[in-house]
Enzyme design. Structure first.
Site, mmCIF file in Angstrom:
data_model
loop_
_atom_site.group_PDB
_atom_site.id
_atom_site.type_symbol
_atom_site.label_atom_id
_atom_site.label_comp_id
_atom_site.label_asym_id
_atom_site.label_seq_id
_atom_site.Cartn_x
_atom_site.Cartn_y
_atom_site.Cartn_z
ATOM 1 N N HIS A 1 0.920 -1.173 -0.021
ATOM 2 C CA HIS A 1 -0.148 -0.047 -0.136
ATOM 3 C C HIS A 1 0.686 1.165 0.005
ATOM 4 O O HIS A 1 0.462 2.275 -0.711
ATOM 5 C CB HIS A 1 -0.964 -0.036 1.230
ATOM 6 C CG HIS A 1 -2.146 -0.633 0.799
ATOM 7 N ND1 HIS A 1 -2.249 -2.026 0.758
ATOM 8 C CD2 HIS A 1 -3.502 -0.285 0.770
ATOM 9 C CE1 HIS A 1 -3.456 -2.316 0.599
ATOM 10 N NE2 HIS A 1 -4.383 -1.164 0.474
ATOM 11 N N LYS B 1 -10.075 -7.553 7.992
ATOM 12 C CA LYS B 1 -10.433 -7.995 9.208
ATOM 13 C C LYS B 1 -10.361 -6.780 10.281
ATOM 14 O O LYS B 1 -9.316 -6.388 10.176
ATOM 15 C CB LYS B 1 -10.258 -9.335 9.792
ATOM 16 C CG LYS B 1 -8.735 -9.551 10.233
ATOM 17 C CD LYS B 1 -8.340 -10.441 10.914
ATOM 18 C CE LYS B 1 -7.029 -10.534 11.251
ATOM 19 N NZ LYS B 1 -6.281 -10.329 12.517
#
Lengths: 185, 229
Positions: free
Chosen positions: A38, A103
């Protein structure tokens, strides 16, 4: 429970149709990327350079697999904690990202960006990496192989099971689900 | 006087046992946990919750049958070993045998391994004149949060002038020392080019998503002793 079938890439009207608590089965291509990847993707966007994959309508899976045994498509492949991607997610959504699978809780900034850019956050079951690997039928590293388990990979999935946690209308299963089942004992 | 016979144990057996434990711990969910998940699936009130618990049970079944890790996050091996005083280990060093077992288990079992990085100068910079420079810096990198502080302290046992045996770590030590001495803090923090006399690093492998690091800033009165019997 009945699940909605989704095929990637995701269009805005499909995303708008999803509500927190919906079970989905995702098919098509999703992209594996964790924090190290990222950071690089965001640097590319900021430098105005081309990304290793088309972000428009894309679904990113926050995951770094264990090594694949010979003959297997991928090793165990469950979600990692999404919070580490929070700093980068809004910029990716501004550039077309429609879905995130991970999550755990997201920041308010990420949830605001989901409403603004019509995006959705799914939870896959943490700790079910052997099961989730079964729905990954194709796996090709497309960027940063030097990052090992943190490389960006193009994953082909078939009926990948996930739950909508944050929808683009402000729905939040982590908040609502807890409220629904909390009782005084 | 006849004592208890000494049992000789080849450290190769330790390596093999540790290797097997690393693999099976990752492939086989313990029966008590499995049974608890099955029972929870039965009693869970939320449909989503039931679904998730069902996935976890199925996941454990798949992992056990296919011999793959329950989770891609294959954890951090913490070995608690008790060695009785009547055991004589032969064939090598105990610690190497355990580490070798972990290494082989994570390799042969297709388990995910983790990496490490550095970052210390800022800590020394903030400490400034407080620790009575020139200082000696002990750095622990990796392991878990409890171990890393011990590593940082253990690093201080080394004699100045002796570098880490791993050239990569020795290189980091030299780089850190140069950067710390470029801070300009100097003796007693009054300015100068001698802020640290040495930087010692001790490392352990650690989990991919955590990077515990401890910096032990030791003053120049570094009282360290080692005794061998």
């Amino acid at each position: 429970m009945a699940a909605k079938n989704l095929t990637t890439p995701l269009a805005d009207d499909v995303v708008r149709d999803l509500r927190a608590g919906d079970a989905v089965l995702i098919s098509g291509v999703i992209y594996q990327a964790r924090d190290a990847a990222h950071k690089r993707l965001v640097a590319l966007i900021e430098a105005g350079e081309e990304l290793p994959f088309e972000l428009k309508g894309a679904v990113v899976y926050y995951m770094g697999p264990s090594p694949a045994k010979p003959g297997n498509v991928i090793g165990s492949a469950g979600p990692t904690t999404s919070g580490r991607m929070d700093a980068y997610a809004p910029l990716l959504m501004r550039h077309g990202l429609k879905g995130m699978i991970g999550k755990g809780l997201r920041t308010q900034e990420v949830k605001d960006a989901m409403r603004e850019h019509t995006a959705v956050y799914f939870a896959a079951t943490g700790g079910a990496g052997a099961l989730l690997a079964k729905s990954i039928v194709g796996n090709q590293v497309i960027a940063y192989p030097e990052l090992g388990a943190e490389a960006v990979a193009r994953l082909e999935v078939k009926d990948f099971p996930a739950i909508v946690v944050n929808d683009c209308h402000g729905g939040d299963l982590y908040a609502e689900g807890r409220k629904r089942y909390a009782k005084t004992v | 006087m006849a004592g208890t016979p000494v049992r000789e144990l080849d450290v190769g057996a330790i390596t093999e046992a540790v290797k097997t434990m690393c693999i099976t711990a990752n492939y086989d969910l313990p029966q008590d946990v499995y049974d608890a998940l099955v029972e929870a699936r039965r009693t869970e009130e939320s449909p989503v919750g039931k679904e998730v618990l069902g996935q976890l049970v199925e996941n454990a079944d798949i992992a056990a049958a296919d011999r793959v890790p329950i989770c891609q996050d294959t954890g951090f091996a913490v070995i608690f070993a008790e060695v009785g005083q009547d055991v004589h280990l032969v064939g090598g060093c105990f610690e190497d045998a355990v580490n070798d077992g972990v290494r082989r288990g994570y390799g042969d079992g297709y388990l995910r391994k983790s990496g490490m990085v550095d970052a210390v100068v800022e800590t020394v910079s903030r400490a400034g004149s407080n620790p009575c420079p020139p200082v000696i810096i002990g750095v622990g990198i990796g392991g878990t949060i409890d171990m890393v502080t011990v590593l940082a302290k253990k690093a201080l046992l080394r004699d100045i002038g002796r570098t880490h045996p791993d050239p990569r770590i020795a290189g980091m030590e030299a780089e850190l020392l140069a950067k710390i001495n470029a801070l300009g803090i100097g003796p007693q923090g009054l300015g100068g080019s001698t802020t640290a006399l040495a930087v010692f690093i001790e490392e352990m492998p650690c989990h991919i998503a955590s990077m515990p690091m401890a910096v032990n800033v030791q003053c120049h009165a570094q009282r360290h002793k080692t005794v061998e019997l």
